[in-house]
Design an enzyme around this catalytic site. Structure first.
Site, PDB file in Angstrom:
ATOM      1  N   CYS A  45     -23.977 -35.784  28.886  1.00 25.90           N
ATOM      2  CA  CYS A  45     -24.551 -34.974  27.806  1.00 25.90           C
ATOM      3  C   CYS A  45     -24.742 -33.510  28.187  1.00 25.90           C
ATOM      4  O   CYS A  45     -25.078 -32.689  27.343  1.00 25.90           O
ATOM      5  CB  CYS A  45     -25.906 -35.546  27.392  1.00 25.90           C
ATOM      6  SG  CYS A  45     -27.050 -35.567  28.777  1.00 25.90           S
ATOM      7  N   ASP A  92     -27.097 -32.341  30.087  1.00 26.02           N
ATOM      8  CA  ASP A  92     -28.496 -32.000  30.331  1.00 26.02           C
ATOM      9  C   ASP A  92     -28.754 -31.805  31.829  1.00 26.02           C
ATOM     10  O   ASP A  92     -27.977 -32.264  32.665  1.00 26.02           O
ATOM     11  CB  ASP A  92     -29.411 -33.100  29.774  1.00 26.02           C
ATOM     12  CG  ASP A  92     -29.403 -33.105  28.255  1.00 26.02           C
ATOM     13  OD1 ASP A  92     -28.995 -32.093  27.676  1.00 26.02           O
ATOM     14  OD2 ASP A  92     -29.790 -34.125  27.683  1.00 26.02           O
ATOM     15  N   CYS A 140     -29.126 -41.519  30.679  1.00 25.61           N
ATOM     16  CA  CYS A 140     -30.238 -40.583  30.893  1.00 25.61           C
ATOM     17  C   CYS A 140     -31.014 -40.935  32.158  1.00 25.61           C
ATOM     18  O   CYS A 140     -31.729 -40.098  32.703  1.00 25.61           O
ATOM     19  CB  CYS A 140     -31.182 -40.580  29.698  1.00 25.61           C
ATOM     20  SG  CYS A 140     -30.331 -40.397  28.126  1.00 25.61           S
ATOM     21  N   CYS A 197     -33.325 -34.989  27.214  1.00 26.66           N
ATOM     22  CA  CYS A 197     -33.881 -35.670  26.046  1.00 26.66           C
ATOM     23  C   CYS A 197     -35.184 -36.386  26.400  1.00 26.66           C
ATOM     24  O   CYS A 197     -35.630 -36.380  27.551  1.00 26.66           O
ATOM     25  CB  CYS A 197     -32.857 -36.680  25.553  1.00 26.66           C
ATOM     26  SG  CYS A 197     -32.645 -38.009  26.741  1.00 26.66           S
TER      27      CYS A 197
HETATM   28 FE1  FES Z   1     -29.010 -36.052  28.058  1.00 22.78          FE
HETATM   29 FE2  FES Z   1     -30.624 -38.072  27.716  1.00 22.78          FE
HETATM   30  S1  FES Z   1     -29.192 -37.264  26.285  1.00 22.78           S
HETATM   31  S2  FES Z   1     -30.348 -36.895  29.485  1.00 22.78           S
END
Ligand code: FES
Length: 148
Positions: free
Chosen positions: A37, A39, A106, A62
């Site tokens: 993602c 992140d 995640c 998230c």
């Molecule tokens: Fe990126 Fe959860 S969607 S860490």
């Protein structure tokens, strides 16, 4: 069995995360990105007598990533570095009573950032060499199931 929705523990850690923040002049610092993602997660540790004396995290992720980070910091606090290094993504997800299958990726960030912070410290003190540090965040490695 695939789980839908979020466990109570995930919600608790998401609503009231522990150990959020930054440690100035940390002994170890880990930053990893999630290839799924994009992140990011940062973990800061203070080490005393080979134990995690203090740990904080900051994430650009998230809600599940927040819950995972909060849990991983609680699990690592006070542990020896060797023990903290053995905390896996699955351990963290299990402690949270699971994550929905589509959010299992995640759980990568927390354990990976923790391990990166410990390795950063070990490199600093000369216990390991920079080239010994393995790349992090390879989705699906270690043969872990993503709940499918
Ligand atoms: Fe990126 Fe959860 S969607 S860490």
């Amino acid at each position: 069995m695939a789980q839908v929705g979020y466990s109570k523990k995930v919600m608790e850690h998401f609503m009231n995360p522990k150990n959020v923040g930054v440690i100035d002049s940390p002994d170890g610092y880990g930053k990893v990105g999630n290839p799924v993602c994009g992140d990011l997660m940062e973990i800061f540790i203070k080490v005393k007598e080979d134990k995690v004396e203090d740990i904080k995290f900051r994430t650009f992720g998230c809600g599940s990533a927040i819950a995972v980070s909060s849990m991983v910091t609680e699990m690592a606090m006070g542990k020896s570095l060797e023990e903290a290094m053995k905390i896996t993504r699955k351990d963290v997800a299990d402690e949270l009573d699971g994550l929905p299958p589509q959010k299992m990726h995640c759980s990568n960030l927390g354990a990976d950032a923790l391990h990166a912070a410990i390795e950063d410290y070990w490199v600093k003190i000369g216990k390991i060499k920079p080239e010994d540090v393995k790349p992090k965040s390879h989705e699906g490695e270690e043969g872990e199931s993503c709940g499918t």
